[in-house]
Design an enzyme around this catalytic site. Structure first.
Site, PDB file in Angstrom:
ATOM      1  N   ASP A  60       0.818  -1.222   0.000  1.00  7.23           N
ATOM      2  CA  ASP A  60       0.000   0.000   0.000  1.00  7.23           C
ATOM      3  C   ASP A  60       0.847   1.266   0.000  1.00  7.23           C
ATOM      4  O   ASP A  60       0.519   2.246   0.666  1.00  7.23           O
ATOM      5  CB  ASP A  60      -0.943   0.033   1.223  1.00  7.23           C
ATOM      6  CG  ASP A  60      -1.776  -1.220   1.319  1.00  7.23           C
ATOM      7  OD1 ASP A  60      -2.270  -1.643   0.268  1.00  7.23           O
ATOM      8  OD2 ASP A  60      -1.902  -1.772   2.419  1.00  7.23           O
TER       9      ASP A  60
ATOM     10  N   LYS B  72       2.195   2.102  -5.355  1.00  4.37           N
ATOM     11  CA  LYS B  72       2.845   1.577  -6.569  1.00  4.37           C
ATOM     12  C   LYS B  72       2.091   1.967  -7.823  1.00  4.37           C
ATOM     13  O   LYS B  72       2.677   2.241  -8.850  1.00  4.37           O
ATOM     14  CB  LYS B  72       2.863   0.035  -6.534  1.00  4.37           C
ATOM     15  CG  LYS B  72       3.969  -0.581  -5.764  1.00  4.37           C
ATOM     16  CD  LYS B  72       3.897  -2.092  -5.840  1.00  4.37           C
ATOM     17  CE  LYS B  72       2.698  -2.685  -5.153  1.00  4.37           C
ATOM     18  NZ  LYS B  72       2.736  -2.788  -3.710  1.00  4.37           N
TER      19      LYS B  72
ATOM     20  N   GLY C 112      -4.891  -4.257  -4.222  1.00  2.00           N
ATOM     21  CA  GLY C 112      -5.793  -3.276  -4.828  1.00  2.00           C
ATOM     22  C   GLY C 112      -4.983  -2.063  -5.186  1.00  2.00           C
ATOM     23  O   GLY C 112      -4.319  -1.479  -4.340  1.00  2.00           O
ATOM     24  N   HIS C 113      -4.952  -1.704  -6.440  1.00  2.00           N
ATOM     25  CA  HIS C 113      -4.169  -0.550  -6.872  1.00  2.00           C
ATOM     26  C   HIS C 113      -5.106   0.557  -7.316  1.00  2.00           C
ATOM     27  O   HIS C 113      -5.930   0.355  -8.193  1.00  2.00           O
ATOM     28  CB  HIS C 113      -3.248  -0.937  -8.029  1.00  2.00           C
ATOM     29  CG  HIS C 113      -2.237  -1.955  -7.646  1.00  2.00           C
ATOM     30  ND1 HIS C 113      -1.613  -2.783  -8.525  1.00  2.00           N
ATOM     31  CD2 HIS C 113      -1.747  -2.279  -6.432  1.00  2.00           C
ATOM     32  CE1 HIS C 113      -0.776  -3.571  -7.886  1.00  2.00           C
ATOM     33  NE2 HIS C 113      -0.841  -3.285  -6.614  1.00  2.00           N
TER      34      HIS C 113
ATOM     35  N   GLN D 143       1.495  -6.281  -2.842  1.00 10.40           N
ATOM     36  CA  GLN D 143       1.912  -6.325  -1.426  1.00 10.40           C
ATOM     37  C   GLN D 143       3.320  -5.728  -1.262  1.00 10.40           C
ATOM     38  O   GLN D 143       3.605  -4.737  -1.902  1.00 10.40           O
ATOM     39  CB  GLN D 143       1.836  -7.753  -0.872  1.00 10.40           C
ATOM     40  CG  GLN D 143       0.419  -8.264  -0.684  1.00 10.40           C
ATOM     41  CD  GLN D 143      -0.197  -8.839  -1.935  1.00 10.40           C
ATOM     42  OE1 GLN D 143       0.445  -9.554  -2.652  1.00 10.40           O
ATOM     43  NE2 GLN D 143      -1.455  -8.540  -2.183  1.00 10.40           N
TER      44      GLN D 143
HETATM   45  P1  IMP Z   1      -3.865 -12.573   2.383  1.00 13.78           P
HETATM   46  O1  IMP Z   1      -2.863 -12.191   1.352  1.00 13.78           O
HETATM   47  O2  IMP Z   1      -5.254 -12.158   2.041  1.00 13.78           O
HETATM   48  O3  IMP Z   1      -3.774 -14.020   2.762  1.00 13.78           O
HETATM   49  O4  IMP Z   1      -3.508 -11.766   3.724  1.00 13.78           O
HETATM   50  C1  IMP Z   1      -2.321 -12.013   4.457  1.00 13.78           C
HETATM   51  C2  IMP Z   1      -1.810 -10.736   5.112  1.00 13.78           C
HETATM   52  O5  IMP Z   1      -1.333  -9.860   4.110  1.00 13.78           O
HETATM   53  C3  IMP Z   1      -2.867  -9.952   5.875  1.00 13.78           C
HETATM   54  O6  IMP Z   1      -2.260  -9.336   6.996  1.00 13.78           O
HETATM   55  C4  IMP Z   1      -3.324  -8.905   4.886  1.00 13.78           C
HETATM   56  O7  IMP Z   1      -3.833  -7.753   5.505  1.00 13.78           O
HETATM   57  C5  IMP Z   1      -2.015  -8.620   4.173  1.00 13.78           C
HETATM   58  N1  IMP Z   1      -2.238  -8.159   2.800  1.00 13.78           N
HETATM   59  C6  IMP Z   1      -2.605  -8.886   1.731  1.00 13.78           C
HETATM   60  N2  IMP Z   1      -2.693  -8.126   0.640  1.00 13.78           N
HETATM   61  C7  IMP Z   1      -2.355  -6.887   1.003  1.00 13.78           C
HETATM   62  C8  IMP Z   1      -2.219  -5.656   0.284  1.00 13.78           C
HETATM   63  O8  IMP Z   1      -2.424  -5.533  -0.916  1.00 13.78           O
HETATM   64  N3  IMP Z   1      -1.834  -4.587   1.048  1.00 13.78           N
HETATM   65  C9  IMP Z   1      -1.567  -4.678   2.376  1.00 13.78           C
HETATM   66  N4  IMP Z   1      -1.672  -5.799   3.073  1.00 13.78           N
HETATM   67  C10 IMP Z   1      -2.059  -6.902   2.388  1.00 13.78           C
END
Ligand code: IMP
Length: 502
Positions: free
Chosen positions: A25, A28, A52-53, A256
């Site tokens: 976040d 990017k 999410g971008h 991520q």
């Molecule tokens: P998952 O990827 O949905 O399994 O989530 C695993 C961890 O990564 C959690 O703490 C989410 O909040 C975090 N996470 C997953 N995708 C994002 C992202 O795009 N931005 C920030 N945190 C993320």
């Protein structure tokens, strides 16, 4: 604002990666969008619709979860790719394609890796169950089935995108997959299962069967229907990307961030893909040696984290973590509860709300408030250990009103003795300059801050590095001295023009 004269020199560069050196976040999307002008091919290589971008372009704001953010730039001539390292939920992609059509945008040159991993309804169900039942590894996942989908791939229980094109084989594989998942799900409360299966993301109960949990026929029908729609775009993208090396300009778009990488992140509070630069290259069908320039994004000068897990520099500490993870708050509710918070309030929790409001730090995928805190150099030094040093600082305008800026330069460890292999140990009172990302260590690390005066002015008139206030440049100089990073770009707003090349 003056026109910025300087641009980034990209002579002899034909492959660029952009990924984040923090917990994601970091903005990017804006730079993928800018560099998409330069690129011929833009590739997503990791993660899924957990990302999410948000991209702003020509007064349009678009949030993409799967399609590379480059889709807004001349999609008639440029190729956008969802690579083999991605886990793909077809419903999300189909909805995203519709969103593009509704905005009058095309995606004729979209390519989807035939060996990207398919997310199934069972994987989404399992992900959401894990987050709902206390004591079985709640980490604050986005509930999109990401972890179970990667786990099923590795344990040979998963399906691939190409299966969508082969109905007979698809049904065989899906049956085996669901039979396996049903055995796993036997231990869970059926009421909870039913409730989750009714969720909109799972097509409001379409995939549910009261007796056998999954409506096999409905799942196959819907997935194969999606397969027919996606067929023109499905191809061997690994082969394609590799074949274009040196011929076309290729841009890899991270998702991520390094600290959420399954390989390098603050395990177990991570996502399930290797979202570092090396993982991104692999998920695009390349190797790290194929990359000419790897740009890391860092928020200037703060950090955010979504979900659970240690965050040494978090503003507002545990209270902030609890509020952000309570699951019922979005930006409007937070505003109603706390009003417009002051960034210079003596109370850290109030500062955290103010920083979140100023930076619009609410999840693009889930709407969750992001936990916020100061920039952490021990963690940055750690990520620089497996990355190049070229950095983009984003969102600097967010801190315009702060009286003081704090940068964490080291930690003092306050936990029980921790053995790292047989040769090293961390003891109470030790000073740590390079973080160890293990969650059990990080949570005992108390930040030691260097404090700087804020610049307290608007940055909109700055178009060259020299235009930036001295107070801001002092912080950058300090970070450069302390970490040896090479700042390449400084972003002072969401708009493309609000970009300073160093
Ligand atoms: P998952 O990827 O949905 O399994 O989530 C695993 C961890 O990564 C959690 O703490 C989410 O909040 C975090 N996470 C997953 N995708 C994002 C992202 O795009 N931005 C920030 N945190 C993320």
């Amino acid at each position: 604002m003056k026109e910025n004269r300087k641009q980034m020199s990209l002579d002899n560069v034909s492959t660029i990666l952009i990924n984040c050196r923090q917990w994601g976040d970091t903005g990017k999307g804006k730079f993928v969008d800018i560099l998409a002008d330069w690129a011929d091919i833009i590739v997503r290589g990791t993660g899924g619709d957990n990302a999410g971008h948000t991209i702003c372009c020509d007064e349009k704001e678009l949030v993409t979860h799967l399609i590379p953010s480059g889709i807004l730039r001349d999609s008639e001539n440029k190729i956008n790719i969802i690579g083999s390292g991605v886990v793909l939920y077809p419903r999300t992609l189909i909805l995203e394609m519709k969103q593009l059509r509704d905005q009058g945008l095309t995606y004729n040159n979209l390519k989807i890796a035939l060996n990207a991993k398919l997310i199934t309804p069972a994987e989404i169900l399992l992900d959401r169950i894990k987050e709902s039942v206390a004591g079985i590894g709640k980490i604050g996942s986005t509930g999109k089935g990401i972890g179970p989908a990667y786990a099923d791939f590795v344990s040979r229980q998963g399906l691939l995108v190409n299966d969508l094109l082969n109905p007979i084989f698809f049904e065989e594989k899906m049956k085996k997959h669901l039979d396996h998942q049903k055995r796993v799900l036997l231990n869970y409360d059926h009421k909870l299962i039913k409730e989750i299966m009714m969720h909109q993301h799972l097509e409001c109960g379409l995939y549910y069967d009261a007796e056998s949990i999954f409506n096999f026929d409905a799942i196959c029908d819907k997935y194969l229907e999606y397969g027919r729609e996606l067929k023109p775009y499905i191809t061997d993208t690994d082969f394609f990307v590799k074949s274009q090396l040196g011929l076309k300009k290729i841009l890899g778009e991270g998702a991520q961030g390094d600290l959420l990488s399954i390989k390098h992140g603050s395990y177990p509070y991570v996502t399930s893909s290797d979202c570092s630069a090396a993982g991104l290259a692999e998920g695009m069908g390349l190797e790290k040696k194929d990359i000419n320039l790897s740009l890391g994004i860092v928020k200037g000068f703060y950090m955010t984290r979504v979900g659970h897990g240690p965050f040494p520099t978090e503003l507002g500490g545990e209270k902030s973590e609890q509020v952000c993870n309570s699951g019922f708050m979005n930006s409007n509710q937070e505003f109603l509860l706390y009003g417009k918070a002051s960034i210079n309030d003596p109370d850290e929790f109030t500062q955290s709300v103010a920083l979140r409001q100023a930076g619009k730090e609410y999840g693009a995928t889930t709407g969750r408030p992001r936990r916020v805190g100061w920039l952490d150099l021990p963690l940055l030094r750690y990520t620089l250990g497996f990355n190049e040093k070229d950095i983009i600082f984003t969102k600097l305008d967010v801190l315009n009103d702060f009286d003081t800026i704090k940068v964490c330069n080291e930690y003092v460890y306050e936990g029980p003795t921790y053995h790292l292999g047989s040769e090293h140990q961390i003891k109470k009172g030790d000073h740590i300059r390079v973080a160890l990302p293990a969650a059990e260590v990080l949570r005992w690390c108390k930040p030691v801050y260097t404090v700087f005066p804020g610049w307290k002015c608007d940055l909109s008139d700055c178009s060259e590095y020299e235009d930036l206030p001295q107070e801001l440049r002092d912080v950058i100089d300090f970070i450069v001295r302390e970490t040896q990073i090479r700042p390449r770009i400084i972003s002072i707003g969401a708009d493309r023009n609000q970009t300073i090349y160093v």
